[in-house]
Scaffold this active site. Structure first.
Site, PDB file in Angstrom:
ATOM      1  N   LYS A  25       0.758  -1.098   0.099  1.00 16.27           N
ATOM      2  CA  LYS A  25      -0.072   0.139  -0.075  1.00 16.27           C
ATOM      3  C   LYS A  25       1.019   1.231  -0.131  1.00 16.27           C
ATOM      4  O   LYS A  25       0.263   2.274   0.543  1.00 16.27           O
ATOM      5  CB  LYS A  25      -0.812  -0.051   1.345  1.00 16.27           C
ATOM      6  CG  LYS A  25      -1.814  -1.280   1.275  1.00 16.27           C
ATOM      7  CD  LYS A  25      -2.827  -1.167   2.483  1.00 16.27           C
ATOM      8  CE  LYS A  25      -3.787  -2.487   2.406  1.00 16.27           C
ATOM      9  NZ  LYS A  25      -4.659  -2.481   3.685  1.00 16.27           N
ATOM     10  N   ASP A  65      -6.198  -8.064  10.244  1.00 11.28           N
ATOM     11  CA  ASP A  65      -7.312  -7.155  10.608  1.00 11.28           C
ATOM     12  C   ASP A  65      -8.713  -7.657  10.567  1.00 11.28           C
ATOM     13  O   ASP A  65      -9.777  -7.236  11.159  1.00 11.28           O
ATOM     14  CB  ASP A  65      -7.044  -5.808   9.955  1.00 11.28           C
ATOM     15  CG  ASP A  65      -7.174  -6.202   8.348  1.00 11.28           C
ATOM     16  OD1 ASP A  65      -6.975  -7.333   8.139  1.00 11.28           O
ATOM     17  OD2 ASP A  65      -6.687  -5.233   7.772  1.00 11.28           O
TER      18      ASP A  65
END
Length: 289
Positions: A25, A65
């Site tokens: 990312k 997550d």
């Protein structure tokens, strides 16, 4: 002596020594944290604000997550729903009775009463079913990008890039440099970019809405597929979600409700990563004691 019972939810890969191995990312690894465990990073961070205290960190590991979001969702409702992350990327986690889990996915022997958590990585769904266009991200064989059809058409990282490719192709990309991100998508849909696109604002808004429509269509199909996989016989699919893109894109939420005819109900989970990591830590503490 203070002891902090600590659990972490983390998006990037760690090795067996809890050291960061790579970043995604757009992030890079600084030399200060290369070959340093997450526990050491935390201890050094705490030392900066707790200089007068003697303390240690009791580390209980790292969970993905999406698993943390599932735990937070499960703790806040009696429904055995589906958790969803839709921000820069997309992922989902859900529970499944061990008898329903494909045998090639079982690493251990389970009793018929066991329930497993499936961290589904749904961004990789859709090969051969989602027709990507010339404006969508390239295949991994070209630029070493993972082939993630569902993520390409649904998430806040890729939809803006595809829109940028469309605007460039048709010569309507403004001269002003744009940050092609989820925030821009929301601003376009709310007509907050008239000063940027000027006479092309209506066209750009319609193009953006079309991309959202495509993403919602495939997202609803994926969530309904998971619900069917779970053999959920309820009329309503409860989805607890996080992710700033879905949270702030009102058209996205509205069209999920409309396209699913109200059968998919979205519920935003505030601070779910932190809550899920805390629940996981407490479960480890309870088990060890």
């Amino acid at each position: 002596r203070l002891t902090f019972l600590t659990g972490i939810t983390f998006s990037f890969p760690l090795n067996s020594r809890n050291e960061i191995t790579t970043m995604g990312k757009g992030f890079t690894i600084a030399e200060e944290v290369t070959s340093v465990s997450i526990q050491e990073v935390l201890e050094q961070s705490f030392e900066q604000v707790l200089v007068k205290f003697d303390f240690k960190i009791q580390f209980y590991g790292v969970i993905n997550d999406s698993v943390a979001v599932y735990l937070a969702n499960k703790a806040s409702t009696e429904e055995d729903g589906i958790s969803l992350i839709l921000g820069t990327g997309i992922n989902s986690c859900f529970s499944l009775p061990s008898l329903e889990v494909p045998s090639n996915k079982k690493l251990l022997e389970y009793s018929q009463n066991d329930v497993l958590l499936i961290n589904s990585e749904i961004g990789f769904l859709g090969e051969k079913y989602i027709p990507l266009t010339q404006f969508d991200p390239p295949n991994s064989s070209k630029d070493n990008i993972p082939f993630m059809p569902l993520e390409y058409v649904t998430s806040g990282n890729w939809i803006p890039l595809a829109l940028g490719n469309v605007l460039t192709y048709y010569g309507i990309m403004p001269q002003t440099p744009l940050k092609l991100n989820g925030q821009l998508i929301c601003q376009i849909l709310e007509d907050e970019t008239v000063n940027i696109f000027q006479d092309h604002q209506d066209l750009v808004r319609e193009l953006t809405a079309m991309m959202i429509e495509r993403g919602v269509t495939y997202l609803c199909a994926a969530l309904k597929g998971i619900s069917r996989f779970k053999k959920n016989d309820r009329q309503i699919i409860q989805v607890g979600y996080v992710g700033s893109f879905l949270r702030h894109c009102k058209l996205y939420q509205k069209r999920v409700e409309q396209i699913s005819k109200g059968s998919i109900q979205l519920r935003f989970l505030e601070h779910s990563n932190l809550i899920g990591a805390a629940i996981d830590t407490l479960q480890h503490v309870a088990t060890s004691s």
